[in-house]
Design an enzyme around this catalytic site. Structure first.
Site, PDB file in Angstrom:
ATOM      1  N   SER A   8       7.557  45.952  75.853  1.00  0.00           N
ATOM      2  CA  SER A   8       6.742  47.033  76.420  1.00  0.00           C
ATOM      3  C   SER A   8       5.806  46.509  77.510  1.00  0.00           C
ATOM      4  O   SER A   8       5.419  45.342  77.518  1.00  0.00           O
ATOM      5  CB  SER A   8       5.913  47.700  75.331  1.00  0.00           C
TER       6      SER A   8
HETATM    7  N1  SAH Z   1       7.086  46.360  70.721  1.00  0.00           N
HETATM    8  C1  SAH Z   1       8.335  45.902  71.276  1.00  0.00           C
HETATM    9  C2  SAH Z   1       9.101  47.063  71.844  1.00  0.00           C
HETATM   10  C3  SAH Z   1      10.555  46.812  71.846  1.00  0.00           C
HETATM   11  S1  SAH Z   1      11.522  48.198  72.389  1.00  0.00           S
HETATM   12  C4  SAH Z   1       8.057  44.854  72.342  1.00  0.00           C
HETATM   13  O1  SAH Z   1       7.068  44.995  73.047  1.00  0.00           O
HETATM   14  O2  SAH Z   1       8.861  43.945  72.501  1.00  0.00           O
HETATM   15  C5  SAH Z   1      11.704  49.113  70.892  1.00  0.00           C
HETATM   16  C6  SAH Z   1      12.387  48.416  69.750  1.00  0.00           C
HETATM   17  O3  SAH Z   1      12.587  49.400  68.729  1.00  0.00           O
HETATM   18  C7  SAH Z   1      13.770  47.827  70.064  1.00  0.00           C
HETATM   19  O4  SAH Z   1      13.789  46.480  69.715  1.00  0.00           O
HETATM   20  C8  SAH Z   1      14.719  48.648  69.192  1.00  0.00           C
HETATM   21  O5  SAH Z   1      15.811  47.912  68.696  1.00  0.00           O
HETATM   22  C9  SAH Z   1      13.794  49.080  68.061  1.00  0.00           C
HETATM   23  N2  SAH Z   1      14.247  50.260  67.331  1.00  0.00           N
HETATM   24  C10 SAH Z   1      14.832  51.389  67.816  1.00  0.00           C
HETATM   25  N3  SAH Z   1      15.110  52.235  66.807  1.00  0.00           N
HETATM   26  C11 SAH Z   1      14.698  51.619  65.656  1.00  0.00           C
HETATM   27  C12 SAH Z   1      14.706  51.983  64.283  1.00  0.00           C
HETATM   28  N4  SAH Z   1      15.190  53.148  63.859  1.00  0.00           N
HETATM   29  N5  SAH Z   1      14.194  51.113  63.391  1.00  0.00           N
HETATM   30  C13 SAH Z   1      13.673  49.911  63.777  1.00  0.00           C
HETATM   31  N6  SAH Z   1      13.642  49.506  65.058  1.00  0.00           N
HETATM   32  C14 SAH Z   1      14.146  50.354  65.993  1.00  0.00           C
END
Ligand code: SAH
Length: 216
Positions: A67
């Site tokens: 993010s």
């Molecule tokens: N806070 C993270 C954001 C990553 S993007 C950072 O800054 O790196 C969002 C993440 O949510 C992705 O890794 C994706 O795989 C995860 N995600 C999407 N749907 C999900 C679910 N149902 N359960 C757990 N993780 C999920």
């Protein structure tokens, strides 16, 4: 290459990011301090580390992104308002948001559905010697019932609607910070008051979708 030696990861570059976040309206000193102290360059691939302190989302593989620092700072501010001890994060991704929170709260539980991302994040937490992070490979739409209640829950991927299980796992007075929507998304803060849930729209945002179904 010795990652510490890369000029773009220097404290000066980090300070420029902090100044920018403060100009954009991030006021909480503890949040700005946590962002200054968290090495974002270790949460991206080495080929992108020279861009780690830009205020932008970056790819982390599997069509996912780390993010944007502004949104991490904003969501962390909203979480801290609930003075949480135990926080649930849905969507570990790179682990950057997790690491920022780990320096500010007692315990952080984080759930990710893509195993290789979770494994990489785990290695980074070990490297940073973070001992208050608990990880689970699962669909985070179901929360982490055994560890509930949480004083705060942060969701870093956008569902079409708020998952009801997450509301159930909020403590009294607890806060859910979550982006919701399909093409156009709003960041919501939902606060539990008994069996009532107050909703407030914070701002428009742009997250990857929260995916249900099988984990990979
Ligand atoms: N806070 C993270 C954001 C990553 S993007 C950072 O800054 O790196 C969002 C993440 O949510 C992705 O890794 C994706 O795989 C995860 N995600 C999407 N749907 C999900 C679910 N149902 N359960 C757990 N993780 C999920």
């Amino acid at each position: 290459m010795n990652i510490q030696g890369i000029g773009m990861t220097s404290m000066r570059t980090r300070m420029r990011l902090i100044q920018r976040l403060s100009d954009e309206g991030i006021r909480n000193i503890r949040v700005l301090e946590a962002i200054k102290e968290t090495p974002r360059h270790i949460f991206v691939d080495e080929a992108l580390s020279h861009r780690a302190y830009e205020d932008t989302a970056l790819p982390i593989g599997f069509s996912q992104t780390i993010s944007q620092p502004y949104i991490v700072a904003r969501m962390t501010e909203l979480i801290l308002d609930a003075a949480p001890r135990r926080v649930l994060e849905v969507g570990t991704g790179s682990g950057y948001q997790t690491a920022v929170l780990a320096s500010l709260v007692s315990e952080i539980y984080s759930v990710e559905r893509i195993r290789p991302l979770l494994d990489k994040a785990r290695d980074r937490f070990a490297h940073l010697k973070l001992r208050n992070v608990y990880l689970r490979h699962a669909d985070g739409g179901w929360g982490w019932p055994e560890a509930a209640p949480f004083q705060a829950i942060i969701v870093t991927a956008a569902p079409k609607d708020v998952p009801p299980e997450l509301l159930k796992q909020l403590d009294e007075g607890g806060r859910l910070v979550i982006p919701v929507g399909d093409n156009s998304q709003q960041l919501l803060v939902i606060t539990r008051r008994g069996n009532e849930f107050d909703r407030r729209i914070v701002e428009s945002v742009n997250f990857v979708p929260l995916l249900g179904g099988t984990v990979i």
